[in-house]
Design a protein around this motif. Structure first.
Motif, mmCIF file in Angstrom:
data_model
loop_
_atom_site.group_PDB
_atom_site.id
_atom_site.type_symbol
_atom_site.label_atom_id
_atom_site.label_comp_id
_atom_site.label_asym_id
_atom_site.label_seq_id
_atom_site.Cartn_x
_atom_site.Cartn_y
_atom_site.Cartn_z
ATOM 1 N N GLU A 6 126.790 11.867 6.537
ATOM 2 C CA GLU A 6 127.532 12.926 5.870
ATOM 3 C C GLU A 6 126.836 14.276 6.056
ATOM 4 O O GLU A 6 125.604 14.335 6.221
ATOM 5 N N SER A 7 127.623 15.326 5.979
ATOM 6 C CA SER A 7 127.087 16.692 5.994
ATOM 7 C C SER A 7 128.067 17.605 5.275
ATOM 8 O O SER A 7 129.200 17.206 4.988
ATOM 9 N N GLY A 8 127.604 18.805 4.969
ATOM 10 C CA GLY A 8 128.488 19.796 4.371
ATOM 11 C C GLY A 8 128.269 20.058 2.895
ATOM 12 O O GLY A 8 128.925 20.926 2.315
ATOM 13 N N SER A 21 131.843 16.399 5.832
ATOM 14 C CA SER A 21 132.121 15.649 7.053
ATOM 15 C C SER A 21 131.353 14.340 7.025
ATOM 16 O O SER A 21 130.263 14.265 6.441
ATOM 17 N N CYS A 22 131.905 13.350 7.686
ATOM 18 C CA CYS A 22 131.250 12.048 7.795
ATOM 19 C C CYS A 22 131.444 11.576 9.228
ATOM 20 O O CYS A 22 132.559 11.223 9.620
ATOM 21 N N THR A 78 135.239 11.148 13.103
ATOM 22 C CA THR A 78 134.790 11.820 11.887
ATOM 23 C C THR A 78 135.891 11.811 10.836
ATOM 24 O O THR A 78 137.079 11.960 11.166
ATOM 25 N N VAL A 79 135.478 11.647 9.587
ATOM 26 C CA VAL A 79 136.382 11.772 8.453
ATOM 27 C C VAL A 79 135.891 12.936 7.594
ATOM 28 O O VAL A 79 134.686 13.216 7.544
ATOM 29 N N TYR A 80 136.836 13.625 6.945
ATOM 30 C CA TYR A 80 136.516 14.819 6.183
ATOM 31 C C TYR A 80 136.980 14.678 4.739
ATOM 32 O O TYR A 80 137.894 13.905 4.433
ATOM 33 N N GLY A 122 127.112 5.790 4.066
ATOM 34 C CA GLY A 122 126.313 6.917 4.522
ATOM 35 C C GLY A 122 125.146 7.144 3.580
ATOM 36 O O GLY A 122 125.019 6.490 2.545
ATOM 37 N N GLN A 123 124.311 8.112 3.934
ATOM 38 C CA GLN A 123 123.113 8.376 3.132
ATOM 39 C C GLN A 123 123.404 9.303 1.961
ATOM 40 O O GLN A 123 122.570 9.434 1.057
ATOM 41 N N GLY A 124 124.540 9.954 1.988
ATOM 42 C CA GLY A 124 124.940 10.837 0.898
ATOM 43 C C GLY A 124 124.613 12.292 1.167
ATOM 44 O O GLY A 124 123.673 12.622 1.890
ATOM 45 N N THR A 125 125.426 13.164 0.563
ATOM 46 C CA THR A 125 125.182 14.610 0.632
ATOM 47 C C THR A 125 125.426 15.186 -0.757
ATOM 48 O O THR A 125 126.399 14.826 -1.423
ATOM 49 N N LEU A 126 124.533 16.047 -1.199
ATOM 50 C CA LEU A 126 124.583 16.560 -2.569
ATOM 51 C C LEU A 126 125.494 17.774 -2.659
ATOM 52 O O LEU A 126 125.370 18.728 -1.884
ATOM 53 N N VAL A 127 126.401 17.719 -3.625
ATOM 54 C CA VAL A 127 127.264 18.853 -3.952
ATOM 55 C C VAL A 127 126.919 19.302 -5.367
ATOM 56 O O VAL A 127 126.959 18.504 -6.303
#
Length: 131
Positions: A6-8, A21-22, A78-80, A122-127
């Motif tokens: 993941e990113s973003g 994004s993934c 990619t998935v969003y 995924g490893q995760g992304t912090l929001v």
């Protein structure tokens, strides 16, 4: 078995937007349904959205319906997750995941069985939503 990255994520003010994004590697994302989960500090993990592989049908938790949109670009593997009108309550680590099947099964929403079916996380992304 494959990997999801993941990113973003980041810091955004209330009312703002982010797109997560993934990216998948090691498997063809087009063949599988994909989901997004989140886990807020001190809270249980929550399934928030899913998109099928067969016809692109989308599903959302009530907590994000009307504000979040899941989509996929199979050409980019990619998935969003487009997140609009963000609230402080949306602050969480966001994960993409797949059960490596074609459906958005109940395991995306029923946390008691999630781990029995989800094959790749995924490893995760912090929001963080804060002023």
């Amino acid at each position: 078995q494959g990997q999801l990255v993941e990113s973003g994520g980041g810091l955004v003010q209330p009312g703002g937007s982010l797109r997560l994004s993934c990216a998948a590697s090691g498997f063809t994302l087009a063949h599988y349904s994909m989901g997004w989960f989140r886990q807020a500090p001190g809270k249980e993990r929550e399934g928030i959205s899913c998109i099928t592989s067969s016809d692109g049908s989308t599903y959302y938790a009530d907590s994000v319906k009307g504000r979040f949109t899941i989509s996929r670009d199979n050409s980019k593997n990619t998935v969003y997750l487009q997140m609009n009108s963000l609230k402080p309550a949306d602050t969480a680590v966001y994960y993409c995941a797949t059960a490596l099947d074609s459906k958005c099964g109940s395991y995306y929403w029923d946390l008691e069985i999630t781990d029995r079916y989800i094959e790749v996380w995924g490893q995760g992304t912090l929001v963080t939503v804060s002023s």
